[in-house]
Design a protein around this motif. Structure first.
Motif, PDB file in Angstrom:
ATOM      1  N   VAL A 380     -21.901 -10.099   8.054  1.00 17.47           N
ATOM      2  CA  VAL A 380     -21.450  -8.799   7.594  1.00 17.47           C
ATOM      3  C   VAL A 380     -22.496  -7.040   8.033  1.00 17.47           C
ATOM      4  O   VAL A 380     -23.705  -7.198   7.905  1.00 17.47           O
ATOM      5  CB  VAL A 380     -20.907  -8.538   6.381  1.00 17.47           C
ATOM      6  N   LEU A 381     -21.879  -6.688   9.165  1.00 14.16           N
ATOM      7  CA  LEU A 381     -22.948  -5.862   8.957  1.00 14.16           C
ATOM      8  C   LEU A 381     -22.654  -4.180   8.233  1.00 14.16           C
ATOM      9  O   LEU A 381     -21.687  -3.761   8.150  1.00 14.16           O
ATOM     10  CB  LEU A 381     -22.236  -5.274  11.014  1.00 14.16           C
ATOM     11  N   ARG A 382     -23.267  -3.636   8.584  1.00 10.47           N
ATOM     12  CA  ARG A 382     -23.454  -2.589   7.216  1.00 10.47           C
ATOM     13  C   ARG A 382     -24.406  -1.591   7.760  1.00 10.47           C
ATOM     14  O   ARG A 382     -25.444  -2.134   8.306  1.00 10.47           O
ATOM     15  CB  ARG A 382     -23.289  -3.077   6.113  1.00 10.47           C
ATOM     16  N   ASP A 394     -17.834   2.204  15.159  1.00  9.59           N
ATOM     17  CA  ASP A 394     -18.102   2.973  14.016  1.00  9.59           C
ATOM     18  C   ASP A 394     -19.734   2.560  13.703  1.00  9.59           C
ATOM     19  O   ASP A 394     -19.944   3.303  13.388  1.00  9.59           O
ATOM     20  CB  ASP A 394     -17.726   1.517  13.008  1.00  9.59           C
ATOM     21  N   ALA A 395     -20.489   2.173  14.908  1.00 12.80           N
ATOM     22  CA  ALA A 395     -21.520   2.086  15.131  1.00 12.80           C
ATOM     23  C   ALA A 395     -21.931   3.422  16.465  1.00 12.80           C
ATOM     24  O   ALA A 395     -21.627   3.242  17.157  1.00 12.80           O
ATOM     25  CB  ALA A 395     -21.823   1.369  15.396  1.00 12.80           C
ATOM     26  N   GLU A 399     -27.811   3.308  16.353  1.00 11.97           N
ATOM     27  CA  GLU A 399     -28.928   3.126  15.812  1.00 11.97           C
ATOM     28  C   GLU A 399     -28.611   1.700  15.294  1.00 11.97           C
ATOM     29  O   GLU A 399     -28.473   0.717  15.517  1.00 11.97           O
ATOM     30  CB  GLU A 399     -27.063   3.365  14.875  1.00 11.97           C
ATOM     31  N   GLN A 400     -29.051   1.412  13.681  1.00 14.45           N
ATOM     32  CA  GLN A 400     -29.503   0.743  13.118  1.00 14.45           C
ATOM     33  C   GLN A 400     -28.615  -0.078  12.041  1.00 14.45           C
ATOM     34  O   GLN A 400     -28.192   0.598  11.175  1.00 14.45           O
ATOM     35  CB  GLN A 400     -30.747   0.765  12.458  1.00 14.45           C
ATOM     36  N   LEU A 401     -28.481  -1.306  12.582  1.00 17.76           N
ATOM     37  CA  LEU A 401     -27.297  -2.415  11.239  1.00 17.76           C
ATOM     38  C   LEU A 401     -28.162  -3.373  10.736  1.00 17.76           C
ATOM     39  O   LEU A 401     -29.004  -3.923  10.960  1.00 17.76           O
ATOM     40  CB  LEU A 401     -25.924  -2.798  11.962  1.00 17.76           C
ATOM     41  N   GLU A 402     -27.644  -3.039   9.493  1.00 21.87           N
ATOM     42  CA  GLU A 402     -27.701  -4.526   8.336  1.00 21.87           C
ATOM     43  C   GLU A 402     -26.915  -5.415   8.813  1.00 21.87           C
ATOM     44  O   GLU A 402     -25.942  -5.161   8.786  1.00 21.87           O
ATOM     45  CB  GLU A 402     -28.310  -4.124   6.813  1.00 21.87           C
ATOM     46  N   LEU A 405     -26.476 -12.563   5.900  1.00 20.77           N
ATOM     47  CA  LEU A 405     -25.849 -13.609   6.431  1.00 20.77           C
ATOM     48  C   LEU A 405     -26.041 -14.151   5.544  1.00 20.77           C
ATOM     49  O   LEU A 405     -26.151 -13.706   4.084  1.00 20.77           O
ATOM     50  CB  LEU A 405     -27.164 -14.090   7.723  1.00 20.77           C
ATOM     51  N   ALA A 406     -25.720 -16.012   5.890  1.00 22.01           N
ATOM     52  CA  ALA A 406     -25.398 -16.146   4.769  1.00 22.01           C
ATOM     53  C   ALA A 406     -27.119 -16.812   3.899  1.00 22.01           C
ATOM     54  O   ALA A 406     -27.615 -17.187   2.742  1.00 22.01           O
ATOM     55  CB  ALA A 406     -25.515 -18.283   4.849  1.00 22.01           C
ATOM     56  N   GLY A 407     -27.790 -17.225   5.281  1.00 23.77           N
ATOM     57  CA  GLY A 407     -29.469 -17.442   4.395  1.00 23.77           C
ATOM     58  C   GLY A 407     -30.342 -16.225   4.425  1.00 23.77           C
ATOM     59  O   GLY A 407     -31.528 -16.353   3.941  1.00 23.77           O
ATOM     60  N   GLY A 408     -29.939 -14.944   4.946  1.00 26.92           N
ATOM     61  CA  GLY A 408     -30.924 -13.987   4.426  1.00 26.92           C
ATOM     62  C   GLY A 408     -30.240 -12.471   5.213  1.00 26.92           C
ATOM     63  O   GLY A 408     -29.101 -12.398   5.179  1.00 26.92           O
ATOM     64  N   ARG A 409     -31.176 -11.719   5.906  1.00 29.82           N
ATOM     65  CA  ARG A 409     -30.765 -10.301   6.450  1.00 29.82           C
ATOM     66  C   ARG A 409     -31.435 -10.367   7.490  1.00 29.82           C
ATOM     67  O   ARG A 409     -32.653 -10.454   8.147  1.00 29.82           O
ATOM     68  CB  ARG A 409     -31.120  -8.652   5.373  1.00 29.82           C
ATOM     69  N   LEU A 410     -30.672  -9.458   8.975  1.00 33.55           N
ATOM     70  CA  LEU A 410     -31.413  -9.119   9.916  1.00 33.55           C
ATOM     71  C   LEU A 410     -30.889  -7.462   9.915  1.00 33.55           C
ATOM     72  O   LEU A 410     -30.207  -7.608   9.467  1.00 33.55           O
ATOM     73  CB  LEU A 410     -31.052 -10.146  10.787  1.00 33.55           C
ATOM     74  N   VAL A 411     -32.195  -6.786  11.124  1.00 34.37           N
ATOM     75  CA  VAL A 411     -31.832  -5.703  11.107  1.00 34.37           C
ATOM     76  C   VAL A 411     -31.735  -5.254  12.708  1.00 34.37           C
ATOM     77  O   VAL A 411     -32.312  -5.926  14.040  1.00 34.37           O
ATOM     78  CB  VAL A 411     -33.025  -4.176  10.709  1.00 34.37           C
TER      79      VAL A 411
END
Length: 425
Positions: A380-382, A394-395, A399-402, A405-411
């Motif tokens: 899921v991108l936010r 939408d981006a 621009e940096q997106l977050e 993931l099931a195991g954590g987050r990526l930027v």
């Protein structure tokens, strides 16, 4: 007197009102004027009772004393013997008569008397008719009403007794009353109970005893007598004197068939003086018997009550709960233990069921949760503001997106122009 003129005689006052200490009347003038005044009075019919009669053989006049039947007043009367002899009923002391007489004043003796020229006895029938008329008048005033009657005290502190002097009635009342209640106190007034002085003396004795706070009841007693003897007890003055008393009155005059007005106004009527004694005080022997009977009844009632209470206590002691007091507690303890075990089982069953329901809900929630989708490799991108990116537009580039993931987050950083990215998508 030589060389002086004689002083003129003193001029007396014409009227008694004009007399003074300096100009008084001589006694002879007063007596003369009284005689003249009384002499101008016309003859009058007068009623009264003969209390004294002097008739001397051969005398030109007979003398009698006429007394008022309701007051202590009397006048001498002179009458010619032939008038006495012409009376239809022989007259004697105590007779009730009517005379036609001329008042006469004797200046020398200073006495007033009546000179009778007619005389007649008042018959019993006429007297009874007058009493009957007076009875109706007094009854209309309420003097005989039952509401006025006062109850007798149970045990009077003192009994007032009005009776004749050394009479049998006094003996009957005192002896019989004290035989019933020894030591009873009497306030005795011995008076005339017949004749011209009876009304005055009985009325005065009533007033005196009524004013005594120690007297609780008054007995008026006499030993009966003829109709003429009882006439004073139908006199209006005596009847009203009795009605004015606040102390209860017992009438014990006459016989059972006599009905003087005093009997009607009294609070209680006794047939005889002995009957009056029985009415005013209780019989001490009878009271003692009554007390003994009351004690026996109280003793029996208490004994019966104690027996009933003993039976109740015995029945209570024989009950199982009192025979083994721990049995009730032990039975209740067993019931509580059983209830506790039952409650524990119900709670365990309920918790197990609720746990199973919770696992079912957890599985369904897990299946519907986005985390399950992420676990299959999705992300899921936010944006920096937290908005979810659903399309390339939408981006913005750079621009940096977050990425969740099931195991954590990526930027991540967006590169390239938007149109190219659209085409690539």
């Amino acid at each position: 007197m030589t060389g002086q003129e004689a002083s003129p005689p003193r001029r007396l006052a014409e009227r008694a009102l004009d007399t003074t200490a300096e100009n008084p009347w001589p006694l002879r003038l007063l007596s003369s004027k009284m005689a003249q005044y009384i002499d101008r009075m016309p003859p009058v019919w007068v009623e009264g009772q003969v209390v004294q009669l002097n008739r001397r053989p051969g005398a030109g006049l007979a003398f009698l004393t006429l007394r008022d039947t309701a007051a202590d007043m009397s006048l001498p009367v002179t009458v010619h013997p032939r008038i006495l002899e012409a009376a239809a009923t022989p007259l004697g002391e105590g007779a009730h008569i009517v005379v036609h007489a001329k008042p006469t004043f004797w200046p020398k003796r200073g006495t007033l008397q009546l000179e009778a020229d007619q005389l007649r006895a008042v018959g019993v029938g006429e007297l009874l008719a007058r009493i009957e008329q007076l009875k109706r008048v007094l009854a209309a005033e309420g003097l005989f009403d039952a509401e006025r009657k006062r109850p007798l005290p149970f045990l009077p502190a003192a009994v007032g007794l009005i009776c004749g002097r050394e009479s049998k009635a006094e003996h009957d009342v005192v002896v019989n009353a004290r035989s019933r209640w020894p030591g009873l106190t009497f306030e005795i007034r011995e008076v005339a109970v017949q004749g011209g002085r009876a009304v005055e003396e009985v009325s005065a004795a009533l007033a005196e005893l009524d004013a005594d706070p120690g007297v609780d009841v008054i007995v008026v007693a006499r030993g009966g007598g003829g109709v003429e003897d009882l006439l004073p007890f139908s006199n209006e003055t005596m009847v009203r004197a009795a009605a004015a008393c606040r102390t209860p009155i017992v009438s014990a005059i006459g016989h059972e068939t006599d009905t003087p007005l005093f009997d009607l106004v009294a609070d209680h009527r006794a047939s005889t003086p002995t009957d009056a004694a029985r009415r005013v005080v209780p019989d001490v022997a009878e009271q003692r018997r009554g007390l003994a009977q009351c004690r026996d009844r109280i003793r029996q009632a208490i004994t019966a009550r104690l027996r009933a209470e003993q039976e109740t206590l015995r029945a209570l002691r024989d009950r199982p709960v009192l025979a083994d007091p721990h049995a009730l507690v032990e039975r209740r303890a067993e019931e509580i233990t059983a209830a506790r075990v039952s409650a524990g089982r119900a709670l365990t069953w309920r918790l197990e069921r609720v746990g199973a329901d919770l696992e079912g809900h957890r599985g369904r929630l897990r299946a519907l949760s986005p985390a399950a989708t992420l676990a299959r490799g999705y992300a899921v991108l936010r944006t920096h503001d937290g908005d979810v990116v659903r399309a390339p537009a939408d981006a913005e580039p750079g621009e940096q997106l977050e990425a969740l993931l099931a195991g954590g987050r990526l930027v991540l950083e967006v590169q390239g122009d938007p149109d190219a990215r659209t085409m690539e998508d």
